[in-house]
Design an enzyme around this catalytic site. Sequence first.
Site, short mmCIF file in Angstrom:
data_model
loop_
_atom_site.label_atom_id
_atom_site.label_comp_id
_atom_site.label_asym_id
_atom_site.label_seq_id
_atom_site.Cartn_x
_atom_site.Cartn_y
_atom_site.Cartn_z
N ASP A 20 0.79 -1.23 0.00
CA ASP A 20 0.00 0.00 0.00
C ASP A 20 0.82 1.28 0.00
OD1 ASP A 20 1.12 -0.01 2.50
OD2 ASP A 20 -0.69 -0.69 3.52
N GLU A 69 -1.21 -8.80 -1.28
CA GLU A 69 -1.69 -8.19 -0.03
C GLU A 69 -2.86 -7.24 -0.34
OE1 GLU A 69 0.34 -5.28 2.88
OE2 GLU A 69 1.07 -7.22 3.56
N GLU A 71 -1.82 5.27 3.07
CA GLU A 71 -1.88 3.87 2.64
C GLU A 71 -3.29 3.37 2.36
OE1 GLU A 71 -0.15 5.00 5.21
OE2 GLU A 71 1.96 4.49 4.83
N HIS A 78 6.75 4.76 12.80
CA HIS A 78 7.10 5.62 11.67
C HIS A 78 5.89 6.20 10.93
CE1 HIS A 78 6.13 1.91 9.48
NE2 HIS A 78 5.93 2.68 8.42
N HIS A 104 13.66 4.34 12.30
CA HIS A 104 13.42 4.57 10.86
C HIS A 104 14.26 5.77 10.41
CE1 HIS A 104 11.17 5.59 7.21
NE2 HIS A 104 10.52 4.45 7.31
C1 UD1 Z 1 7.01 4.51 3.40
C2 UD1 Z 1 5.56 4.21 3.01
C3 UD1 Z 1 4.84 3.52 4.15
C4 UD1 Z 1 5.61 2.33 4.67
C5 UD1 Z 1 7.05 2.72 4.98
C6 UD1 Z 1 7.86 1.52 5.34
C7 UD1 Z 1 4.45 5.81 1.51
C8 UD1 Z 1 3.74 7.09 1.42
N1 UD1 Z 1 4.87 5.47 2.74
O1 UD1 Z 1 6.97 5.45 4.47
O2 UD1 Z 1 3.57 3.09 3.70
O3 UD1 Z 1 5.00 1.88 5.85
O4 UD1 Z 1 7.64 3.32 3.81
O5 UD1 Z 1 9.02 1.84 6.04
O6 UD1 Z 1 4.66 5.13 0.52
N2 UD1 Z 1 14.58 7.66 4.31
C9 UD1 Z 1 15.95 7.51 4.10
N3 UD1 Z 1 16.42 6.33 3.61
C10 UD1 Z 1 15.60 5.27 3.34
C11 UD1 Z 1 14.22 5.42 3.57
C12 UD1 Z 1 13.72 6.62 4.04
O7 UD1 Z 1 16.71 8.43 4.36
O8 UD1 Z 1 16.10 4.21 2.93
C13 UD1 Z 1 14.05 8.94 4.83
C14 UD1 Z 1 14.08 10.06 3.77
O9 UD1 Z 1 14.32 11.28 4.39
C15 UD1 Z 1 12.65 9.99 3.23
C16 UD1 Z 1 11.87 9.70 4.50
O10 UD1 Z 1 12.69 8.79 5.22
O11 UD1 Z 1 12.24 11.19 2.61
C17 UD1 Z 1 10.49 9.15 4.27
O12 UD1 Z 1 10.50 8.11 3.31
P1 UD1 Z 1 9.16 7.78 2.48
O13 UD1 Z 1 9.41 6.62 1.60
O14 UD1 Z 1 8.62 9.02 1.85
O15 UD1 Z 1 8.12 7.41 3.60
P2 UD1 Z 1 8.19 6.38 4.81
O16 UD1 Z 1 7.81 7.12 6.05
O17 UD1 Z 1 9.45 5.63 4.78
N1 UDP Z 2 12.08 -4.33 9.70
C1 UDP Z 2 13.45 -4.48 9.48
N2 UDP Z 2 14.32 -3.70 10.19
C2 UDP Z 2 13.90 -2.77 11.09
C3 UDP Z 2 12.50 -2.60 11.28
C4 UDP Z 2 11.62 -3.39 10.55
O1 UDP Z 2 13.88 -5.33 8.70
O2 UDP Z 2 14.75 -2.10 11.71
C5 UDP Z 2 11.15 -5.17 8.90
C6 UDP Z 2 10.08 -5.90 9.67
O3 UDP Z 2 10.51 -7.20 10.03
C7 UDP Z 2 8.92 -5.95 8.69
C8 UDP Z 2 9.11 -4.70 7.85
O4 UDP Z 2 10.46 -4.28 8.05
O5 UDP Z 2 9.01 -7.06 7.83
C9 UDP Z 2 8.17 -3.62 8.27
O6 UDP Z 2 8.53 -2.43 7.69
P1 UDP Z 2 8.01 -1.03 8.19
O7 UDP Z 2 7.62 -1.12 9.62
O8 UDP Z 2 9.04 -0.04 7.78
O9 UDP Z 2 6.76 -0.79 7.22
P2 UDP Z 2 5.21 -1.23 7.27
O10 UDP Z 2 5.16 -2.72 7.40
O11 UDP Z 2 4.57 -0.50 8.39
O12 UDP Z 2 4.71 -0.74 5.96
#
Ligand code: UD1
Ligand code: UDP
Length: 367
Positions: free
Chosen positions: A95, A117, A131, A207, A240
């Site tokens: 999502d 999913e 989401e 997060h 995160h």
């Molecule tokens: C995204 C998804 C969320 C999911 C989550 C899993 C959307 C809108 N959100 O949220 O559904 O639960 O991923 O973790 O699609 N960043 C880094 N390095 C990374 C990843 C993130 O620096 O590898 C930082 C960056 O500043 C980035 C911010 O985190 O801009 C947010 O990342 P983003 O993918 O926009 O949203 P998430 O909160 O990670």
């Molecule tokens: N996870 C990971 N390392 C971490 C935190 C989470 O590998 O430090 C894994 C966790 O086991 C799960 C997935 O990441 O499979 C969940 O991701 P996240 O919580 O970022 O996203 P969401 O599931 O809420 O979309």
Amino acid sequence: MKVLFVFGTRPEGIKMAPIIKEIQKRDKIESYTCVTGQHREMLDQVLEIFDIVPDYDLNIFKKGQSLTEVTTKTLLGLEKVLDELKPDILLVQGDTTTVFAAALAAFYKKIKVGHVEAGLRSGNIYSPYPEEANRKLTGIVTNFHFAPTIANKNNLLREGYDEDSIYITGNTVIDALKYSVKEKYEFGNEILDNIDYNKDVILLTSHRRENWGEPMENIFSAVKRVVEERENVEIIFPVHLNPIVREIANKYFSDLDRVHLIEPLSYLPFSNLMNKVKFVITDSGGVQEEAPSLGKPVLVVRNETERMEGIEAKTAKLIGTEYSDVYNNIISLLDDKKLYDEMAKAINPYGDGNAAKKIVDIIEKIH
Ligand code: UD1
Ligand code: UDP
């Protein structure tokens, strides 16, 4: 038949990996992977663990980018990939904004979409945000809905989807977990290897966008109070990479010895850590599915969840984000042994570990 997997974030990678591995065993299907790079470091950790080398990397990552940027860059980048590769089916998982944009890109080219999913619904378009909308928007352009549970299938039926397009498969998160969790596991990490897991060790992750600001401040200040009051409690919080989350985590926890703020863990150490702690506090979707399967109680710090199966089985409890609710529920789980034992039972409402095989069998048949 050509299948193109598109994914962009950590959880999509973890849940797609078992399907990618399974499809590679089948002679009739040519498979390709395209990562958007919505996440970078956190996605690369997953690619490394599962030994996946993407055929295409749109590399859209930019720190702090908006949802609009993620959506438009994915759409534009995928257009070129789809024109070149001309896949028969595009598979997305979950999502995120990558999922919605990739499904839309496929629809624009009249390429069939398989949604892994499918059918999760919280009932509130703003929670989880964005989401819940992403799932619904993806559903509209999906030809094959791979629903983890019967409740997910029923959600789709209620929205008018044709029953023949919905397949109950279980969630591939359980397939991934079976591959990763080991009885004896060495972290190779000083903090994690030296913690006494006989203490009250709690794993925390948070997060979600709708928790940014006051809800997250409430959650963290309630956790902080518990740590200050209870000497036996240790918190492990792999934070995160989102700077908004990191700032609030540092504000509440940086001066507490028994709160271990660590970098995001790779999937193998993270899932094995989940298997060792006493319980979990989280707003994560994936973690809510994994912990019940490992017999770990979960306090879900959200107001709604689309994952009601764990709540109904009483392994997970939806506790909201109010300070007093979070504090009281942590204390109850620490002090009430009967409650803890009731919640600490291993259940698998999200799948039996064979979801990837079921999905690939269906793809082979439907084409
Ligand atoms: C995204 C998804 C969320 C999911 C989550 C899993 C959307 C809108 N959100 O949220 O559904 O639960 O991923 O973790 O699609 N960043 C880094 N390095 C990374 C990843 C993130 O620096 O590898 C930082 C960056 O500043 C980035 C911010 O985190 O801009 C947010 O990342 P983003 O993918 O926009 O949203 P998430 O909160 O990670
Ligand atoms: N996870 C990971 N390392 C971490 C935190 C989470 O590998 O430090 C894994 C966790 O086991 C799960 C997935 O990441 O499979 C969940 O991701 P996240 O919580 O970022 O996203 P969401 O599931 O809420 O979309």
